[in-house]
Scaffold this motif. Structure first.
Motif, PDB file in Angstrom:
ATOM      1  N   UNK A 136    -104.190  28.835 -26.754  1.00 21.89           N
ATOM      2  CA  UNK A 136    -103.394  28.210 -25.703  1.00 21.89           C
ATOM      3  C   UNK A 136    -102.079  27.661 -26.252  1.00 21.89           C
ATOM      4  N   UNK A 137    -102.139  27.058 -27.432  1.00 20.61           N
ATOM      5  CA  UNK A 137    -100.920  26.498 -28.023  1.00 20.61           C
ATOM      6  C   UNK A 137     -99.918  27.593 -28.359  1.00 20.61           C
ATOM      7  N   UNK A 138    -100.377  28.722 -28.876  1.00 20.32           N
ATOM      8  CA  UNK A 138     -99.486  29.844 -29.178  1.00 20.32           C
ATOM      9  C   UNK A 138     -98.796  30.306 -27.901  1.00 20.32           C
ATOM     10  N   UNK A 139     -99.556  30.454 -26.823  1.00 20.12           N
ATOM     11  CA  UNK A 139     -98.973  30.889 -25.553  1.00 20.12           C
ATOM     12  C   UNK A 139     -97.947  29.887 -25.025  1.00 20.12           C
ATOM     13  N   UNK A 140     -98.252  28.601 -25.125  1.00 21.10           N
ATOM     14  CA  UNK A 140     -97.313  27.566 -24.674  1.00 21.10           C
ATOM     15  C   UNK A 140     -96.030  27.595 -25.500  1.00 21.10           C
ATOM     16  N   UNK A 180    -103.167  28.268 -35.618  1.00 25.61           N
ATOM     17  CA  UNK A 180    -102.100  29.129 -35.093  1.00 25.61           C
ATOM     18  C   UNK A 180    -102.201  30.528 -35.693  1.00 25.61           C
ATOM     19  N   UNK A 181    -102.437  30.591 -36.991  1.00 23.85           N
ATOM     20  CA  UNK A 181    -102.549  31.887 -37.655  1.00 23.85           C
ATOM     21  C   UNK A 181    -103.747  32.674 -37.109  1.00 23.85           C
ATOM     22  N   UNK A 182    -104.854  32.000 -36.879  1.00 27.55           N
ATOM     23  CA  UNK A 182    -106.032  32.643 -36.325  1.00 27.55           C
ATOM     24  C   UNK A 182    -105.732  33.186 -34.922  1.00 27.55           C
ATOM     25  N   UNK A 183    -105.039  32.387 -34.107  1.00 27.74           N
ATOM     26  CA  UNK A 183    -104.691  32.814 -32.746  1.00 27.74           C
ATOM     27  C   UNK A 183    -103.742  34.011 -32.779  1.00 27.74           C
ATOM     28  N   UNK A 184    -102.793  34.020 -33.714  1.00 24.81           N
ATOM     29  CA  UNK A 184    -101.873  35.151 -33.839  1.00 24.81           C
ATOM     30  C   UNK A 184    -102.631  36.418 -34.232  1.00 24.81           C
ATOM     31  N   UNK A 185    -103.611  36.278 -35.108  1.00 20.61           N
ATOM     32  CA  UNK A 185    -104.438  37.433 -35.489  1.00 20.61           C
ATOM     33  C   UNK A 185    -105.191  37.975 -34.285  1.00 20.61           C
TER      34      UNK A 185
END
Length: 102
Positions: free
Chosen positions: A2-6, A52-57
């Protein structure tokens, strides 16, 4: 995730990077040279950088940095950005996202 998308939607251009990565530096410099002012999030300096890195992956970013979002949409890593720059489509994307004006 969610933070990556925001964060990706917070500005016309968003770059997730690492402060010591040479490709990240090159991509940031390319955008500055094109007259754009991207929001840059250096995940190695962020307390929740691992998340964040996990979400980007999970979004399919391989390698995870640099990860570039234009107009809130994931465009790609260094390879995709440089390819778009060489074909001229990067400039078009930036104009469409209102990140630069011509």
């Amino acid at each position: 995730m969610e933070r990556v998308n925001e964060l990706a939607k917070s500005k016309a251009i968003v770059i997730f990077a690492k402060s010591s990565d040479c490709m990240c530096h090159s991509i940031k410099t390319l955008f500055y040279d094109l007259g754009a002012s991207p929001a840059v999030y250096e995940i190695d300096r962020d307390p929740s950088g691992r998340d964040l890195e996990w979400a980007l992956q999970k979004l399919g970013c391989k390698p995870t940095v640099p990860a570039v979002f234009i107009g809130g949409k994931f465009v790609g890593s260094a390879k995709e950005i440089l390819g778009a720059h060489l074909t001229g489509s990067l400039k078009e994307m930036l104009i469409e996202a209102k990140a630069i004006w011509f």
